[in-house]
Design an enzyme around this catalytic site. Structure first.
Site, PDB file in Angstrom:
ATOM      1  N   GLN A 243       0.809  -1.213   0.000  1.00 16.48           N
ATOM      2  CA  GLN A 243       0.000   0.000   0.000  1.00 16.48           C
ATOM      3  C   GLN A 243       0.848   1.272   0.000  1.00 16.48           C
ATOM      4  O   GLN A 243       0.298   2.362  -0.056  1.00 16.48           O
ATOM      5  CB  GLN A 243      -0.947  -0.017   1.205  1.00 16.48           C
ATOM      6  CG  GLN A 243      -1.911  -1.197   1.165  1.00 16.48           C
ATOM      7  CD  GLN A 243      -2.790  -1.315   2.394  1.00 16.48           C
ATOM      8  OE1 GLN A 243      -2.955  -2.413   2.913  1.00 16.48           O
ATOM      9  NE2 GLN A 243      -3.364  -0.227   2.866  1.00 16.48           N
ATOM     10  N   CYS A 390      -8.697   1.670   8.755  1.00 16.55           N
ATOM     11  CA  CYS A 390      -8.789   2.496   9.942  1.00 16.55           C
ATOM     12  C   CYS A 390      -7.665   3.510   9.901  1.00 16.55           C
ATOM     13  O   CYS A 390      -6.574   3.204   9.476  1.00 16.55           O
ATOM     14  CB  CYS A 390      -8.632   1.572  11.156  1.00 16.55           C
ATOM     15  SG  CYS A 390      -8.200   2.383  12.682  1.00 16.55           S
ATOM     16  N   GLU A 763     -12.691   4.215   4.980  1.00 12.24           N
ATOM     17  CA  GLU A 763     -12.734   3.501   6.245  1.00 12.24           C
ATOM     18  C   GLU A 763     -13.979   3.740   7.062  1.00 12.24           C
ATOM     19  O   GLU A 763     -14.307   2.946   7.946  1.00 12.24           O
ATOM     20  CB  GLU A 763     -11.507   3.894   7.055  1.00 12.24           C
ATOM     21  CG  GLU A 763     -10.265   3.358   6.414  1.00 12.24           C
ATOM     22  CD  GLU A 763      -9.047   4.187   6.718  1.00 12.24           C
ATOM     23  OE1 GLU A 763      -7.977   3.813   6.281  1.00 12.24           O
ATOM     24  OE2 GLU A 763      -9.186   5.210   7.389  1.00 12.24           O
TER      25      GLU A 763
END
Lengths: 811, 250, 174
Positions: A243, A390, A763
């Site tokens: 990522q 998150c 998220e």
């Protein structure tokens, strides 16, 4: 077959379909924001995605990892001779081989160290012990069984509370000066004295001990890597779905001492990330070391069990919490937390925030006092603490505050929606500084809550609940109102390993007026190839179908910290808007020349500059692009070409919010929870592509259902991981979701400081839904049986235990 | 085998003889199901739905998932001898008999109580294979399968299978089995004896449920503690019997 | 052992280990990378392909290719995602539906999910009338971590409606 870079050039036949009449429906694409089908779908629906395991390189070898059967043990010896004698084995690497390369230990994202391969001791079940390289993947697995490791088993600590006992065995005896199992110093936020005063003056206080249990992001594609070190040139090509490719490159340069310019990371398509693909894992370093040792490309793809048992878990926060009210409104919150980081502290966070953004724990409420403190401990469990969908522990914070509001409402005997409505930060209070130091940008919480109640028919639901109760049936209604802080972050506050949390963008408009925009963000399925093209389209008036979005190749994209913490739109999206505006400004200079006027006399409408007061006289972006590259004479100071670079440093986080309502039925005989309805009103500011936003919300809600109802990584007393396969780590299927679909609503409160007013949404649903569902289950049990709390996941045996007054839930 | 828990020297694919062993048919007063009959075939069989309403359909609908049901078979379910498996409970409740064939075509018929001899262990000998399961037909039949699971497609936390035949307001035959509450599928014989000869009633089924609770022997594991499973065995047995009776009297 | 499997109308013959799984035959020997691997325990459905038994009149049905040995697939006709579109490149309605309804995000589960979706439509007597529960149950052996399933259900409905309006797009004559 050599793997080449991804992109439309690779498969011209399908790209023709993707953009031609047969498929792409160009006319449907908005020039800017709005509903638009995804450009990236073209390859995926044909099975032509290019995931990590699809990489094939000439002479490629296959790696496999031997893992520890014990959670805590001393390694006396490792005998690899039988494995080395296997005819298909090229090499076996153990810790002492890595020591000679300086790779035995690697730094974590939290300034700790982690063993790449265990040398002295193993410290968690299924820890990496040896790496086998063979000519095929089956043979590599066979050879693992030929390695003989002699262990002395040591007592394991799996309970974070016991880790702090004075006589607890020392887990990290490898660290000089470490005398206890604290992973980092006590961390605090908020004014404790003020908070204590608020509690002293309170009318009602609710106390709960709340565990946000260990779960796992569990993308459908596991982690892995193909490392290809060219022994002649020293060039290291790394094919790895992660990522944050640029940050990984920097880490590899530091870890391996390789020149950063010789490292190229190629993230082609990624089969989901959700935070799991942020860290650097031991297997990656092994693959790189393996390629160096074997002189050939080495592929390592972990299996499902390895993914669940050894890579970045999430949550595992034990929170002693109190919330109080005065005059019918919430006034204070305090929380004392033990964070279980496992054997190595590789929790994902910004440097100055050892507990991530957990101190956003005051949520959506206008409090008089708040204090939170966090102790982080080592245990003999897998390392991690990643931000699973998150923004650095905000999920834990929202779970805590929203469970506590419900707990307080119970103690006050007031409806949980009513208590929220009384205590919300009002829309006229923004920008609003919280008791723990956050400055929320914008919001209208009452409006979102009212909309959710309207969609749900909240009063009707409460009435139905009473009727069912009279018939002995159990139904629960759960509320959660979350405020997230996403898009980390301003460089004056936030960095990871010293790297500012900014993102770059580079935009090139070609002579034909078509464009390529390069990002530092990294899609894992979020649809960047479509939505980032839409941002450029909105700013420049070029069709998104004529804008190629390039990402995932560190040689071809600008530096930036990647995609997690809902950063893509708030940070990378900001960079793309800014770079588009730079190009637009440059286009204005050319347009002035073309129109023989001054730049300041030109006005912009989407796609063209025109002369103020004479709108017929103008130049389209296409004609400007052609001019910019033409042989025309340019004045001093104006360079030819139409391109620009930008690095975006966000002035603040963005604060998306939402009102969620869950409706569940609970079987009184078995404890089985049926997820009947879920209402989600989200405010993520301006929506670039509503279809993609809704897709993100759907997906996050199901991950929330998973966390609330079935997902847990648990351990037995010996420290064995009990959920290391899909037989025992349960992801929700379509049948666990509301039968007739999610019920979505939206409000739009633009972000005042973001270039396009967007706040990020990836998220939100995964942050807001677990407390809504847990509150619904507790609500059902409270009304029927007086039960005031249970910890997730609410699977049948645990619900039944709570209903029957058991103190401890079964694991 | 994939998880390297088993490493057989030889594996014989019996799928090519599927045409001989995939059948559901009535012979005299028996239903016979071939060992290679797929779950999807049992789920969708009109003959089974007509003869044993609705016990097969209910169990098959919650057994694994549709894709697994396309390949999994009656024989596979029984011979795996997983005590949490759904179809085995149905076969026990229906008093199915397993037909085993050995070398030279020698056949023997084994009652289910003798077939499952322990977790993952059956009476099938080293040179034998299960070829067929036979079920007695009873007029006035009603059956039901109740399952509680952590998630769709998971093995049961507890499941209960009930088979009743009711004539003249009296229970003529009864079959009760519980899954996932013992070393093998648990045959709740005491409940069956208590049911036969009585008029169906909620009170009677509650008593049968209590017997199932008392007579099963669950372990605590990741699906739940033993006392929970024991309680749920009672709840599900009662529910299954109650619905079985309603179906029989329909 | 020599194994010959017909995949998307082409026969692949290779000398392989008897223990080779069908999913690995498809990926490593036939070099068709559209079929992915996800779990090894028959739970996730990522590896699903369509299998057609030439002896049977049933439509091709989905199987988990990690739960079959390659050797067991001899004699069957396997269709992977690469074989879904018509030879002229026209997409199968299920592929169109997944694009139209945003039924995919990362794309990893998509080939398996589309295979199951295609089968649900083909085997249902009245596919446009499938209930939400029927579709949800139908795809309950396919896990998706991105989409939350709602749009997958819409995509299957979209494809069913498309096939009803364009009978020529159906894979086999009804």
């Amino acid at each position: 077959m050599a793997t080449v870079e991804t992109g439309p050039g690779r498969h011209p036949e399908w790209y023709a379909h993707a953009t031609g009449d047969k498929f792409g429906k160009i006319a449907d694409a908005p020039i800017g924001f709005g509903h638009m089908k995804r450009k990236e779908d073209a390859r995926f629906i044909r099975g032509l995605g290019d995931y990590m395991d699809d990489v094939r390189l000439p002479g490629m070898l296959h790696g496999a990892i031997l893992r520890s059967p014990y959670a805590h043990a001393r390694i006396n010896s490792i005998d690899t001779s039988a494995a080395l004698a296997h005819p298909k084995v090229a090499a076996v690497i153990i810790a002492k081989d890595l020591e000679t390369l300086g790779l035995a230990w690697m730094p974590t994202i939290s300034y700790d160290t982690q063993a790449v391969l265990a040398g002295d001791k193993v410290r968690f079940h299924l820890q990496e012990v040896a790496f086998v390289i063979a000519t095929d993947a089956y043979a590599a697995q066979d050879a693992l069984q030929l390695i003989d490791v002699d262990y002395d088993v040591l007592p394991a600590i799996v309970n974070c509370r016991k880790a702090l006992d004075p006589d607890a065995p020392l887990i990290r005896d490898d660290k000089v000066g470490q005398t206890d199992n604290l992973a980092s110093p006590l961390w605090e936020a908020g004014d404790k004295a003020n908070c204590d005063r608020v509690f002293a003056e309170a009318d009602v206080v609710a106390k709960r001990t709340i565990l946000d249990p260990r779960s796992h992001p569990c993308p459908m594609e596991t982690c892995g890597m193909v490392a290809d070190m060219n022994p002649a040139t020293g060039q290291l090509n790394i094919y790895n779905g992660n990522q944050a490719p640029h940050a990984h490159r920097t880490v590899y340069a530091q870890v391996a001492g390789l020149p950063e310019q010789n490292i190229r990371i190629l993230c082609n398509d990624i089969g989901g990330g959700f935070g799991n693909k942020v860290p650097v894992y031991p297997g990656y370093v092994c693959a790189i070391a393996g390629s160096i040792v074997a002189g050939a490309p080495v592929k390592w793809i972990e299996d499902r069990s390895e993914n669940l048992a050894s890579t970045g878990f999430a949550r595992d926060y034990l929170m002693y919490s109190e919330m109080c009210s005065k005059g019918g409104k919430i006034t204070g919150l305090r929380v004392d937390t033990i964070a279980d980081h496992g054997a190595f502290d590789s929790t994902a966070q910004a440097t100055k925030f050892p507990a991530g953004f957990f101190h956003i724990v005051t949520g959506s409420y206008d409090l008089q006092g708040a204090h939170c403190q966090v102790k982080a401990v080592y245990t003999n469990k897998a390392p991690g603490g990643v931000a699973y969908r998150c923004s650095f522990r905000i999920t834990e914070a929202v779970y805590l505050v929203e469970r506590m509001v419900d707990a307080l409402a119970m103690e006050m005997n007031v409806d949980p929606v009513e208590l929220r409505m009384r205590s919300f930060i009002r829309s006229d209070q923004f920008p609003y500084e919280t008791q723990t130091g956050w400055v929320y940008d914008s919001g209208d919480y009452h409006k979102a809550m009212k909309l959710a109640m309207e969609i749900a028919d909240y009063e009707g639901l409460r009435k139905e609940q009473q009727e069912k109760l009279a018939r002995g049936e159990m139904m629960g209604i759960g509320i959660a109102f979350f405020t997230e802080g996403v898009g980390a972050g301003p460089r004056r506050h936030m960095d990871i390993l010293g790297l500012a949390m900014n993102d770059g963008a580079e935009l090139r408009v070609h002579p034909s007026g078509k464009a390529v925009v390069s990002l530092s963000a990294q899609t894992q399925g979020q649809g960047h190839e479509t939505t980032f093209a839409q941002i450029v389209a909105e700013e420049l008036g070029i069709s998104p179908n004529e804008i190629m979005v390039r990402h995932g190749d560190t040689d071809k994209t600008p530096y930036g910290l990647g995609t997690y913490g809902s950063r893509s739109t708030p940070v990378s999206g900001g960079a793309v808007a800014v770079v588009s505006r730079k190009v637009r400004d440059k286009a204005r200079q050319f347009a002035a020349l073309m129109l023989e006027t001054r730049a300041e006399d030109l006005a912009w409408e989407k796609g063209r500059w025109y002369v103020k007061g004479d709108p017929e006289r103008g130049s389209t972006i296409e004609s400007i692009a052609e001019y910019a590259y033409s042989a025309s004479n340019l004045p001093e100071g104006l360079e030819g070409g139409l391109d620009a670079n930008a690095v975006y440093d966000p002035p603040n986080l963005t604060y998306p919010f939402g009102a969620y309502i869950a409706v569940v039925d609970v079987d009184p005989g078995t404890g089985k929870v049926h997820m009947r309805r879920f209402i989600a009103v989200d405010d993520c500011g301006v929506r670039i592509n509503p279809m993609v936003v809704e897709g993100q919300i759907h997906g996050g809600l199901v991950e929330g259902i998973g966390q609330a109802l079935m997902e847990i990584i648990s351990f037995d007393e010996q420290g064995n991981c009990l959920n290391a396969s899909f037989m025992d780590y349960l992801l929700p299927t379509a049948l666990e979701c509301p039968e007739h679909g999610f019920e979505l609503g939206e409000t739009v409160t633009p972000c005042p400081h973001h270039p396009i007013g967007a706040k990020g949404v990836g998220e939100s649903p995964c942050v807001g839904s677990p407390p809504a569902i847990a509150n619904a289950v507790v609500d059902a049990m409270y009304h029927a049986k007086g039960v005031k709390h249970m910890d997730m996941p609410c699977f049948p045996a645990r619900v039944w235990a709570a209903m029957n007054g058991r103190e401890q839930p079964p694991q | 085998m994939k998880l390297r828990l088993a490493n057989p020297g030889h594996v014989i694919d019996i799928n090519p003889i599927e045409p001989e062993l995939n059948y559901i048919r009535q012979e005299g007063n028996e239903i016979r199901i071939g060992a290679l009959t797929r779950h999807v075939n049992m789920l969708e069989s009109d003959l089974l739905a007509r003869t044993f309403p609705d016990i097969f359909r209910e169990a098959e609908a919650v057994l694994a998932d549709p894709v697994v049901r396309n390949r999994g078979t009656m024989g596979g379910s029984l011979c795996q001898s997983d005590p949490a498996e759904d179809l085995s409970g149905v076969v026990v409740a229906l008093k199915g008999k397993a037909v085993l064939r050995g070398p030279g075509g020698a056949e023997r018929v084994v009652e289910m109580d003798e077939f499952h001899i322990g977790p993952y262990m059956t009476a099938v000998g080293p040179t034998e294979m299960l070829i067929e399961v036979r079920f007695p037909i009873h007029p006035g039949f009603g059956g039901a399968h109740e399952k509680v699971e952590r998630r769709a497609g998971d093995f049961a936390i507890v499941a209960a299978s009930a088979a009743l035949s009711i004539q003249g307001g009296t229970i003529q035959t009864a079959g009760v089995a519980c899954s996932a509450v013992g070393p093998t599928t648990m045959h709740i014989k005491r409940a069956e004896e208590a049911l036969v000869g009585k008029a169906p009633s909620e009170e009677l089924f509650q008593q049968a449920g209590q017997m199932a609770s008392a007579d099963c022997s669950p372990n605590s594991d990741g699906r739940g503690p033993a006392d929970y499973k024991r309680a749920v065995a009672g709840v599900l047995t009662q529910r299954a019997l109650s619905r079985a009776a309603a179906t029989a009297l329909r | 052992m020599l194994v010959s499997i017909s995949i998307n109308g082409q026969v692949y013959s290779h000398d392989v280990e008897p223990r080779l799984l069908l999913v690995h035959f498809i990926r490593e020997y036939a070099e068709l990378h559209g079929t992915h691997w996800g779990c090894d325990t028959s739970n996730c459905g990522i590896c699903i392909v369509l299998m057609d038994d030439p002896q049977s009149d049933q439509p091709p049905y989905p199987v988990k290719s990690c739960t079959m040995l390659a050797a067991m697939a001899q004699g069957y006709e396997i269709t992977t995602v690469e074989g879904m579109a018509k030879p002229d490149g026209t997409l199968d309605p299920i592929q169109m539906g997944f694009h139209e309804m945003h039924a995919l995000q990362c794309g990893f589960c998509t080939p398996g999910m589309m295979s199951t979706g295609r089968w649900l439509i083909e085997r249902h007597p009245n596919p446009t009338q499938m209930t939400d529960h029927e579709i949800r149950d139908g795809i309950s052996g396919n896990l998706c971590r991105c989409t939350g399933y709602d749009n997958i259900i819409k995509a299957i409905r979209w494809a069913a409606a498309y096939i009803e309006e364009h009978p020529e797009s159906a894979r086999t004559a009804r």
